[in-house]
Motif scaffolding. Structure first.
Motif, PDB file in Angstrom:
ATOM      1  N   ASN A   1      12.268  19.005   1.124  1.00 45.96           N
ATOM      2  CA  ASN A   1      11.004  18.492   1.667  1.00 45.96           C
ATOM      3  C   ASN A   1       9.832  19.375   1.264  1.00 45.96           C
ATOM      4  O   ASN A   1       8.734  18.884   0.954  1.00 45.96           O
ATOM      5  N   ALA A   2      10.046  20.689   1.248  1.00 45.83           N
ATOM      6  CA  ALA A   2       8.973  21.604   0.857  1.00 45.83           C
ATOM      7  C   ALA A   2       8.584  21.384  -0.608  1.00 45.83           C
ATOM      8  O   ALA A   2       7.399  21.421  -0.955  1.00 45.83           O
ATOM      9  N   VAL A   3       9.569  21.143  -1.464  1.00 48.98           N
ATOM     10  CA  VAL A   3       9.278  20.885  -2.881  1.00 48.98           C
ATOM     11  C   VAL A   3       8.512  19.580  -3.034  1.00 48.98           C
ATOM     12  O   VAL A   3       7.549  19.491  -3.803  1.00 48.98           O
ATOM     13  N   MET A   4       8.908  18.559  -2.291  1.00 50.27           N
ATOM     14  CA  MET A   4       8.234  17.263  -2.388  1.00 50.27           C
ATOM     15  C   MET A   4       6.780  17.337  -1.934  1.00 50.27           C
ATOM     16  O   MET A   4       5.923  16.621  -2.456  1.00 50.27           O
ATOM     17  N   LEU A   5       6.508  18.208  -0.980  1.00 55.84           N
ATOM     18  CA  LEU A   5       5.119  18.372  -0.538  1.00 55.84           C
ATOM     19  C   LEU A   5       4.244  18.980  -1.623  1.00 55.84           C
ATOM     20  O   LEU A   5       3.028  18.794  -1.626  1.00 55.84           O
ATOM     21  N   ARG A   6       4.847  19.713  -2.537  1.00 54.63           N
ATOM     22  CA  ARG A   6       4.080  20.362  -3.600  1.00 54.63           C
ATOM     23  C   ARG A   6       3.976  19.509  -4.859  1.00 54.63           C
ATOM     24  O   ARG A   6       3.326  19.917  -5.824  1.00 54.63           O
ATOM     25  N   LEU A   7       4.578  18.350  -4.861  1.00 60.83           N
ATOM     26  CA  LEU A   7       4.525  17.483  -6.035  1.00 60.83           C
ATOM     27  C   LEU A   7       3.118  16.907  -6.210  1.00 60.83           C
ATOM     28  O   LEU A   7       2.367  16.771  -5.236  1.00 60.83           O
ATOM     29  N   PRO A   8       2.739  16.557  -7.440  1.00 65.41           N
ATOM     30  CA  PRO A   8       1.416  15.959  -7.651  1.00 65.41           C
ATOM     31  C   PRO A   8       1.311  14.615  -6.947  1.00 65.41           C
ATOM     32  O   PRO A   8       2.314  13.911  -6.776  1.00 65.41           O
ATOM     33  N   ARG A   9       0.101  14.263  -6.548  1.00 68.99           N
ATOM     34  CA  ARG A   9      -0.129  12.980  -5.877  1.00 68.99           C
ATOM     35  C   ARG A   9      -0.959  12.101  -6.801  1.00 68.99           C
ATOM     36  O   ARG A   9      -2.147  12.319  -6.977  1.00 68.99           O
ATOM     37  N   LYS A  10      -0.287  11.153  -7.393  1.00 70.19           N
ATOM     38  CA  LYS A  10      -0.934  10.330  -8.407  1.00 70.19           C
ATOM     39  C   LYS A  10      -0.633   8.870  -8.157  1.00 70.19           C
ATOM     40  O   LYS A  10       0.375   8.509  -7.545  1.00 70.19           O
ATOM     41  N   GLU A  11      -1.521   8.047  -8.675  1.00 71.77           N
ATOM     42  CA  GLU A  11      -1.280   6.614  -8.726  1.00 71.77           C
ATOM     43  C   GLU A  11      -1.003   6.270 -10.180  1.00 71.77           C
ATOM     44  O   GLU A  11      -1.806   6.574 -11.063  1.00 71.77           O
ATOM     45  N   TYR A  12       0.149   5.675 -10.447  1.00 73.69           N
ATOM     46  CA  TYR A  12       0.558   5.401 -11.818  1.00 73.69           C
ATOM     47  C   TYR A  12       0.259   3.952 -12.180  1.00 73.69           C
ATOM     48  O   TYR A  12       0.779   3.024 -11.557  1.00 73.69           O
ATOM     49  N   LEU A  13      -0.607   3.769 -13.175  1.00 77.47           N
ATOM     50  CA  LEU A  13      -0.952   2.434 -13.650  1.00 77.47           C
ATOM     51  C   LEU A  13      -0.118   2.132 -14.888  1.00 77.47           C
ATOM     52  O   LEU A  13      -0.582   2.268 -16.021  1.00 77.47           O
ATOM     53  N   ALA A  14       1.115   1.745 -14.660  1.00 79.02           N
ATOM     54  CA  ALA A  14       2.044   1.488 -15.764  1.00 79.02           C
ATOM     55  C   ALA A  14       2.119  -0.006 -16.056  1.00 79.02           C
ATOM     56  O   ALA A  14       2.161  -0.834 -15.140  1.00 79.02           O
ATOM     57  N   THR A  15       2.127  -0.349 -17.327  1.00 78.86           N
ATOM     58  CA  THR A  15       2.330  -1.737 -17.722  1.00 78.86           C
ATOM     59  C   THR A  15       3.805  -2.086 -17.509  1.00 78.86           C
ATOM     60  O   THR A  15       4.651  -1.201 -17.357  1.00 78.86           O
ATOM     61  N   PRO A  16       4.152  -3.368 -17.500  1.00 81.58           N
ATOM     62  CA  PRO A  16       5.574  -3.737 -17.359  1.00 81.58           C
ATOM     63  C   PRO A  16       6.450  -3.108 -18.437  1.00 81.58           C
ATOM     64  O   PRO A  16       7.571  -2.679 -18.145  1.00 81.58           O
ATOM     65  N   THR A  17       5.958  -3.039 -19.665  1.00 78.15           N
ATOM     66  CA  THR A  17       6.746  -2.423 -20.735  1.00 78.15           C
ATOM     67  C   THR A  17       6.937  -0.934 -20.479  1.00 78.15           C
ATOM     68  O   THR A  17       8.030  -0.385 -20.679  1.00 78.15           O
ATOM     69  N   GLN A  18       5.888  -0.256 -20.045  1.00 72.32           N
ATOM     70  CA  GLN A  18       6.011   1.166 -19.742  1.00 72.32           C
ATOM     71  C   GLN A  18       6.995   1.395 -18.604  1.00 72.32           C
ATOM     72  O   GLN A  18       7.809   2.328 -18.654  1.00 72.32           O
TER      73      GLN A  18
END
Length: 471
Positions: free
Chosen positions: A260-277
């Motif tokens: 849980n501590a590691v997950m709290l340090r993960l980057p917080r991003k919104e991923y705009l991926a196409t269906p192919t990606q």
């Protein structure tokens, strides 16, 4: 602002958020609930969580601070009583930004991709042209006021996808969704033994990366090494009897405090991926899990100083920045995976496991593939646990931590927030049913195995004759 440790649970009527924020004044706490979004500010801590279903502040809602333990406990009422909130243990998913609804979602072509599906280009152009004139004439002064107000309260700021670089630039992009660059500019001055692109890592095209990877695999392939491991396979067969703990059924799955501590340090991003990606991300995930499975099985889940090298070498997305890139994605159903492309993905992993590491065995590669199927069949929580362990191994290496930055960190977040459990379960079934032919590896494995058996039979016959003569 500091993101505090926290955990979430639920009852029939409420969601309970437990936040560790010691040595604060409870009177200063600010709580804001807006449908699925919950913000908590108590200096110097700030927490913003995005739930899957709406919550409300009413007479049943409570906030209690225990100064002896340092925990602030919030009890927020579910808008729909009895509704089950899924994934409350997936912290990265809860911390992920809420999609900006007022702004149109546009899927952008990744900077480093040289060949783009024409259908996606047409779709992108059509949606871009359909933007209303009113949207284009938004009052800039109101927008600046919104940004300033959001900054003061640490709310989610509106973000735009950056413009792709000019095609004339020699700089190439790589990593998760081709979002990264610059990590290998000084690679020749580091002891990066897995880098197969040399000093050109930052400028190699997709085609060049693949060519160099294949060339390096051919150079490292050693027929005598393979025959020796095929003949003397006693220890390899011991490895085959080992069962990975993450493929066992786990009741009441819970992440550890360290996870849980590691997950709290993960980057917080919104991923705009196409269906192919997105399609290709699932394929890349298979190669990461295969490398992890090989390392885990050969060390019996007890990492060694060589574990980071093993993982990085066996993952083509790391060593050659060359992830799977399927060109035959169905436009109608981009998240359907054909047997051929799954086989091609695993053939690459098999080849690397037969050319580079200590134990080079086809049956060992088969066992690793079945491990991958086992991870997938247990859903995203088990897959994330595998990725977190891989991240931990890489993060503790002074050179190979870079692959955690450009690949694994994002995969940990994406798998929690965006990957589908149903998709992973379906992939697990397909992977388990795959049949990888030795002939598809390209190194005449069957002939080498037959020659090895013939040599062993001749030696056995010779020993028998010597025994008879002495008698």
């Amino acid at each position: 602002m500091i993101t505090p440790r926290f955990s979430c649970s639920q009852t029939e009527e409420s969601v309970i958020i437990s936040i560790y924020c010691p040595s604060v004044r409870a009177a200063d706490v600010e709580i804001h609930v807006e449908e699925t979004l919950v913000s908590v500010h108590i200096n110097p801590y700030f927490l913003r969580l995005n739930f899957s279903y709406p919550l409300v502040e009413d007479e049943s809602s409570l906030a209690n601070y225990d100064p002896s333990s340092g925990y602030l406990t919030l009890t927020l009422t579910k808008e729909n009583k009895g509704q089950v909130f899924d994934d409350l243990d997936l912290l990265a998913k809860l911390l992920a930004p809420r999609p900006a609804v007022p702004h149109p979602t546009i899927e952008v072509v990744s900077e480093g991709t040289e060949q783009t599906d024409q259908t996606e280009q047409d779709d992108l152009a059509m949606r871009t042209r359909s933007l209303s004139l009113h949207r284009k004439e938004i009052d800039l002064s109101l927008e600046r006021e919104e940004i300033l107000r959001a900054a003061e309260n640490d709310w989610q700021l509106p973000q735009e996808v950056p413009e792709p670089p000019l095609s004339t630039s020699v700089q190439k992009y790589y990593g998760f969704l081709n979002m990264h660059s610059g990590y290998f500019r000084h690679v020749t001055h580091t002891e990066n033994e897995v880098n197969e692109l040399g000093a050109d890592a930052e400028v190699c095209t997709v085609a060049e990366r693949r060519r160099k990877r294949l060339q390096h695999e051919e150079q490292k392939w050693d027929e005598e090494y393979y025959m020796a491991d095929f003949a003397d396979d006693e220890y390899i067969r011991e490895l085959l009897t080992w069962t990975h703990p993450h493929t066992d059924h786990i009741e009441n799955f819970q992440y550890t405090e360290e996870e849980n501590a590691v997950m709290l340090r993960l980057p917080r991003k919104e991923y705009l991926a196409t269906p192919t990606q997105t399609h290709n991300l699932y394929l890349t995930l298979l190669t990461l899990l295969f490398a992890y499975a090989y390392e885990s099985r050969t060390t019996q889940h007890d990492p060694t100083p060589e574990s980071a090298w093993t993982i990085s070498t066996l993952t083509p997305a790391f060593s050659a920045l060359d992830p799977p890139n399927s060109a035959a994605v169905s436009v109608a159903d981009p998240l359907t995976f054909s047997t051929d492309e799954l086989s091609e993905t695993f053939v690459t992993s098999y080849r690397r496991s037969l050319a580079f590491p200590l134990y080079r065995s086809f049956i060992l590669a088969e066992a690793c593939r079945m491990d991958v199927a086992g991870f997938l069949s247990r859903g995203k929580r088990t897959v994330v646990r595998c990725l977190l362990e891989m991240k931990n191994i890489l993060d503790h290496h002074e050179v190979y931590y870079v692959y955690s930055k450009v690949w694994v960190d994002d995969f940990c977040v994406w798998t929690q927030a965006y990957a589908s459990d149903d998709m992973l379960l379906g992939l697990g079934k397909q992977v388990a049913e795959l049949r990888i032919a030795k002939s598809s590896i390209g190194w005449r494995l069957e002939a080498l195995e037959a020659a090895t058996q013939e040599i062993e039979e001749r030696e056995s016959d010779s020993d028998d004759e010597d025994s008879d003569d002495s008698a």
